[in-house]
Design an enzyme around this catalytic site. Sequence first.
Site, PDB file in Angstrom:
ATOM      1  CG  ASP A 271      -2.056   0.904   1.104  1.00 27.13           C
ATOM      2  OD1 ASP A 271      -2.400   1.393  -0.043  1.00 27.13           O
ATOM      3  OD2 ASP A 271      -2.749   1.081   2.082  1.00 27.13           O
TER       4      ASP A 271
ATOM      5  CG  ASN B  26       2.211   1.620  -5.242  1.00 23.45           C
ATOM      6  OD1 ASN B  26       2.966   1.519  -4.425  1.00 23.45           O
ATOM      7  ND2 ASN B  26       1.755   0.937  -5.809  1.00 23.45           N
TER       8      ASN B  26
ATOM      9  NE  ARG C 175      -1.559   6.271   1.415  1.00 18.86           N
ATOM     10  CZ  ARG C 175      -1.797   5.470   2.574  1.00 18.86           C
ATOM     11  NH1 ARG C 175      -1.638   5.652   3.476  1.00 18.86           N
ATOM     12  NH2 ARG C 175      -2.394   4.287   1.982  1.00 18.86           N
TER      13      ARG C 175
ATOM     14  NE  ARG D 154      -4.557   6.965  -7.227  1.00 18.74           N
ATOM     15  CZ  ARG D 154      -4.381   6.487  -6.000  1.00 18.74           C
ATOM     16  NH1 ARG D 154      -4.121   7.413  -4.986  1.00 18.74           N
ATOM     17  NH2 ARG D 154      -4.361   5.436  -5.478  1.00 18.74           N
TER      18      ARG D 154
ATOM     19  CG  HIS E 190      -0.036   2.374  -9.272  1.00 17.10           C
ATOM     20  ND1 HIS E 190      -0.267   1.792  -8.147  1.00 17.10           N
ATOM     21  CD2 HIS E 190      -1.246   2.988  -9.818  1.00 17.10           C
ATOM     22  CE1 HIS E 190      -1.438   2.030  -7.616  1.00 17.10           C
ATOM     23  NE2 HIS E 190      -2.001   2.869  -8.596  1.00 17.10           N
TER      24      HIS E 190
ATOM     25  NE  ARG F  79      -7.169   1.930  -6.044  1.00 15.15           N
ATOM     26  CZ  ARG F  79      -6.063   2.041  -5.627  1.00 15.15           C
ATOM     27  NH1 ARG F  79      -5.153   2.202  -6.058  1.00 15.15           N
ATOM     28  NH2 ARG F  79      -5.985   1.545  -4.065  1.00 15.15           N
TER      29      ARG F  79
ATOM     30  CG  LEU G  26       9.962 -16.694  -4.242  1.00 17.73           C
ATOM     31  CD1 LEU G  26       9.787 -16.608  -2.613  1.00 17.73           C
ATOM     32  CD2 LEU G  26      10.442 -15.355  -4.403  1.00 17.73           C
TER      33      LEU G  26
END
Length: 247
Positions: free
Chosen positions: A27, A29, A31, A40, A44, A78, A138
Amino acid sequence: MSEGSLELKKKIVKKGNLPAHVAIIMDGNGRWAKRRGLPRTAGHKAGVKTVKRIVRAAGDLGISILTLFTFSRENWKRPRYEVSAIMKLLYETTKREINELDENNVRLITTGRIEELPAEEKEILENAKNRTKDNTGLILNLALNYGGRTEILDAVKEFALDVKERKLEPNDLDEKTFSEYLYTKDLPDPDLLIRTSGEMRISNFLLWQTSYTELYVTNVLWPNFAVKDFYQAIWDYQNRERRFGKI
Ligand code: FPP
């Protein structure tokens, strides 16, 4: 890597009780971008760089599974341009990084309603998953078009169908059986859930699976989340006592 984080890494490795499955709510990105007077979408884009360094750090430490909350079902609400920008980043990043992921033995999987993604994204993800399916390093799990309540309802519907078709009885339903109806049926529950940028909520992420997960919230915004912050979260986890309801 700074000297401080190298020291911390050494302590983590020495301590040994690594979380097998780490989940992250990435969370902040928006701001991050706002503070810089940027759109914005620039946040991202910067967030993708953090994804790269944390995937590398997780693989390097020997974490087994890294689950990233990449796009929620709620995120469709969004503005259109932002949704398209995130989809484009996902598409471009997967295409660009797939070789490196594969070379590093990473297995890419997804959790969520992938079938509802735009055709191009779906195809590139399916190809990437297919190409890496035999890798043994992984497991990078991207939660995409994911919602915890939807996942539970999907599981209930599937179970109800099995009951209707007389494959099972209602009484057969216990926690283990129910888990096998979830999108995450092949994965252990997360040991550690990290949330960046300070909000103290689960936001409809892995509701069933996080019952006993250790939570770690940091104020650092996702684009600023450094390897040392990741190590800090793991070190914090390693020094907790997990009781699972016992004393
Ligand atoms: C949260 O920040 C971030 C998202 C909803 C999107 C995360 C997507 C990426 C990092 C890009 C694609 C990822 C991969 C794995 C290729 P926010 O917009 O909610 O920030 P805010 O709360 O400050 O507004």
